[in-house]
Design a protein around this motif. Structure first.
Motif, PDB file in Angstrom:
ATOM      1  N   GLY A 117       1.167  14.833   2.386  1.00 45.47           N
ATOM      2  CA  GLY A 117       0.113  13.946   1.920  1.00 45.47           C
ATOM      3  C   GLY A 117       0.325  13.500   0.479  1.00 45.47           C
ATOM      4  O   GLY A 117       0.046  12.348   0.129  1.00 45.47           O
ATOM      5  N   ASN A 118       0.836  14.414  -0.352  1.00 46.82           N
ATOM      6  CA  ASN A 118       1.105  14.072  -1.754  1.00 46.82           C
ATOM      7  C   ASN A 118       2.208  13.022  -1.861  1.00 46.82           C
ATOM      8  O   ASN A 118       2.111  12.060  -2.624  1.00 46.82           O
ATOM      9  CB  ASN A 118       1.491  15.335  -2.515  1.00 46.82           C
ATOM     10  N   VAL A 119       3.282  13.191  -1.072  1.00 47.73           N
ATOM     11  CA  VAL A 119       4.381  12.223  -1.091  1.00 47.73           C
ATOM     12  C   VAL A 119       3.900  10.863  -0.567  1.00 47.73           C
ATOM     13  O   VAL A 119       4.226   9.812  -1.129  1.00 47.73           O
ATOM     14  CB  VAL A 119       5.566  12.742  -0.257  1.00 47.73           C
ATOM     15  N   ALA A 120       3.099  10.876   0.502  1.00 46.38           N
ATOM     16  CA  ALA A 120       2.577   9.624   1.055  1.00 46.38           C
ATOM     17  C   ALA A 120       1.674   8.914   0.042  1.00 46.38           C
ATOM     18  O   ALA A 120       1.715   7.677  -0.084  1.00 46.38           O
ATOM     19  CB  ALA A 120       1.812   9.905   2.343  1.00 46.38           C
ATOM     20  N   PHE A 121       0.871   9.670  -0.691  1.00 48.15           N
ATOM     21  CA  PHE A 121      -0.010   9.077  -1.706  1.00 48.15           C
ATOM     22  C   PHE A 121       0.808   8.402  -2.807  1.00 48.15           C
ATOM     23  O   PHE A 121       0.471   7.306  -3.275  1.00 48.15           O
ATOM     24  CB  PHE A 121      -0.916  10.157  -2.295  1.00 48.15           C
ATOM     25  N   PHE A 185       3.034  16.309   8.685  1.00 48.42           N
ATOM     26  CA  PHE A 185       3.341  14.895   8.881  1.00 48.42           C
ATOM     27  C   PHE A 185       2.200  14.053   8.329  1.00 48.42           C
ATOM     28  O   PHE A 185       1.026  14.382   8.520  1.00 48.42           O
ATOM     29  CB  PHE A 185       3.546  14.585  10.361  1.00 48.42           C
ATOM     30  N   LYS A 186       2.577  12.964   7.647  1.00 47.39           N
ATOM     31  CA  LYS A 186       1.585  12.056   7.075  1.00 47.39           C
ATOM     32  C   LYS A 186       2.163  10.650   7.035  1.00 47.39           C
ATOM     33  O   LYS A 186       3.375  10.476   6.876  1.00 47.39           O
ATOM     34  CB  LYS A 186       1.220  12.512   5.651  1.00 47.39           C
ATOM     35  N   GLU A 187       1.296   9.651   7.174  1.00 41.52           N
ATOM     36  CA  GLU A 187       1.718   8.253   7.115  1.00 41.52           C
ATOM     37  C   GLU A 187       1.191   7.613   5.840  1.00 41.52           C
ATOM     38  O   GLU A 187       0.028   7.800   5.475  1.00 41.52           O
ATOM     39  CB  GLU A 187       1.209   7.477   8.331  1.00 41.52           C
ATOM     40  N   ALA A 188       2.082   6.850   5.186  1.00 41.61           N
ATOM     41  CA  ALA A 188       1.702   6.092   3.994  1.00 41.61           C
ATOM     42  C   ALA A 188       1.531   4.622   4.386  1.00 41.61           C
ATOM     43  O   ALA A 188       2.434   4.031   4.990  1.00 41.61           O
ATOM     44  CB  ALA A 188       2.766   6.243   2.912  1.00 41.61           C
ATOM     45  N   PHE A 189       0.390   4.034   4.046  1.00 39.36           N
ATOM     46  CA  PHE A 189       0.097   2.649   4.380  1.00 39.36           C
ATOM     47  C   PHE A 189       0.416   1.783   3.159  1.00 39.36           C
ATOM     48  O   PHE A 189      -0.370   1.709   2.210  1.00 39.36           O
ATOM     49  CB  PHE A 189      -1.365   2.495   4.800  1.00 39.36           C
ATOM     50  N   THR A 190       1.570   1.160   3.179  1.00 41.79           N
ATOM     51  CA  THR A 190       2.023   0.331   2.069  1.00 41.79           C
ATOM     52  C   THR A 190       1.887  -1.153   2.436  1.00 41.79           C
ATOM     53  O   THR A 190       1.562  -1.501   3.583  1.00 41.79           O
ATOM     54  CB  THR A 190       3.486   0.638   1.724  1.00 41.79           C
ATOM     55  N   THR A 191       2.150  -2.024   1.459  1.00 41.85           N
ATOM     56  CA  THR A 191       2.060  -3.465   1.696  1.00 41.85           C
ATOM     57  C   THR A 191       3.143  -3.949   2.648  1.00 41.85           C
ATOM     58  O   THR A 191       2.999  -5.010   3.275  1.00 41.85           O
ATOM     59  CB  THR A 191       2.173  -4.226   0.367  1.00 41.85           C
TER      60      THR A 191
END
Length: 249
Positions: A117-121, A185-191
Motif C-alpha cells: 500500500g505504501n509503494v502504491a501510494f 497486493f495493492k493497485e495504484a490508480f495513476t493517470t
C-alpha cells in the motif's frame, strides 16, 4: 507461464491459520457472502487506517472481528466514535450482534500488505517506481527481515507498453513450508492506468519441535553387555575362592 500458489494458502494448517474461524455447514455460502460484505465495508470505512488484515470469528448469532492496523487511533476515532459507527453499520448490514477488536501492528514495515500500500501510494503521487521500491526494501531489511521482493506491473513512468519490473534483496524461499512468508497486493490508480504492486516478505523460519525417540548405539549396547558379563564372572570367581577357603579350614 508463472502459475504460482498463494504463499498463505500453501502453508495453511502448517504454520498459517485461517482468517475466518467458523463452521457454516449448509449455510456456508450465505456466511461467506457476509464475510465478503464485512471486509468490503471495513476497507471503505478505514481507508486511511492502514488495515493489514481482518479476522472474523462466529459463535451462533454473534460475530467478532479482529482488525489489525498500524494506525489504531484513526480507526477508533475521537472517543471511539468511528469504531462505534463502524460496528453499527456492520450490524445493520448482516442483522447480527457484532463486536470489534482493534489490534495494533508494532512493525508495519514487516507487513506485506502495508508495504504494498505504501509503494502504491507513492506511485499515485508520481514518485519514480524504482525510488519507491528501494525505499520500501531498505526500511524492511533494516527492521530485521530476512528477505523481500517487490514486483510492479503496468504502464510504468507513463510508458505506452506495459511491463513488469521487480527488485529483490535477501532470501525468498517460496517452496519451503517452514518459512514464514507474508504476501500483499495493492493497485495504484495513476493517470496512465492501474499499476499492480506485489510484495513478498520473508520474516523468519518456524520450526516445530517434535519428540524424538533416543535410539541407543549398538556399540554402547555391546560394551554394556561385556561389562555385565565380566562383572558376573568376577563375582563367581570370588564366591568359588571363598568356598575353597572354608573347606581347607
Amino acid at each position: 507461464m508463472g502459475q504460482k500458489v498463494h504463499p498463505k494458502g500453501f502453508r495453511l494448517g502448517y504454520i498459517e491459520d485461517w482468517n475466518a474461524k467458523w463452521f457454516g455447514g449448509k449455510r456456508f455460502p450465505v456466511l461467506l457472502a457476509e464475510d465478503l460484505k464485512i471486509r468490503k465495508l471495513i476497507k471503505e470505512k478505514t481507508r486511511y487506517g492502514e488495515v493489514s488484515k481482518v479476522k472474523i470469528e462466529r459463535a451462533g448469532d454473534y460475530v467478532r472481528m479482529n482488525i489489525f492496523t498500524a494506525r489504531p487511533g484513526i480507526v477508533i476515532g475521537k472517543k471511539g466514535q468511528d469504531v462505534e459507527n463502524l460496528r453499527k453499520n456492520i450490524e445493520a448490514l448482516i442483522s447480527k450482534k457484532a463486536f470489534i477488536n482493534i489490534i495494533e501492528i508494532k512493525a508495519p514495515e514487516l507487513e506485506a500488505q502495508l508495504v504494498a500500500g505504501n509503494v502504491a501510494f507513492q506511485l499515485e503521487k508520481q514518485i519514480a517506481y524504482r525510488r519507491a521500491m528501494n525505499r520500501a526494501i531498505e526500511r524492511t531489511m533494516r527492521r530485521g527481515a530476512l528477505g523481500i521482493k517487490i514486483c510492479v506491473a503496468g504502464r510504468l513512468s507513463g510508458a505506452e507498453i506495459a511491463r513488469t519490473e521487480w527488485l529483490k534483496e535477501g532470501r525468498i524461499p517460496l517452496q519451503t513450508m517452514r518459512a514464514d512468508i507474508d504476501y500483499g497486493f495493492k493497485e495504484a490508480f495513476t493517470t496512465y492506468g492501474r499499476i499492480g504492486v506485489k510484495v513478498w516478505i520473508f520474516k523468519k523460519e518456524i520450526i516445530k519441535k517434535e519428540s524424538k525417540k533416543v535410539i541407543p548405539d549398538k556399540k554402547e549396547e555391546t560394551s554394556n553387555i561385556k561389562d555385565d558379563n565380566e562383572a558376573n564372572a568376577t563375582a563367581k570367581l570370588s564366591e568359588g575362592e571363598k568356598d575353597v577357603g572354608s573347606e581347607k579350614s
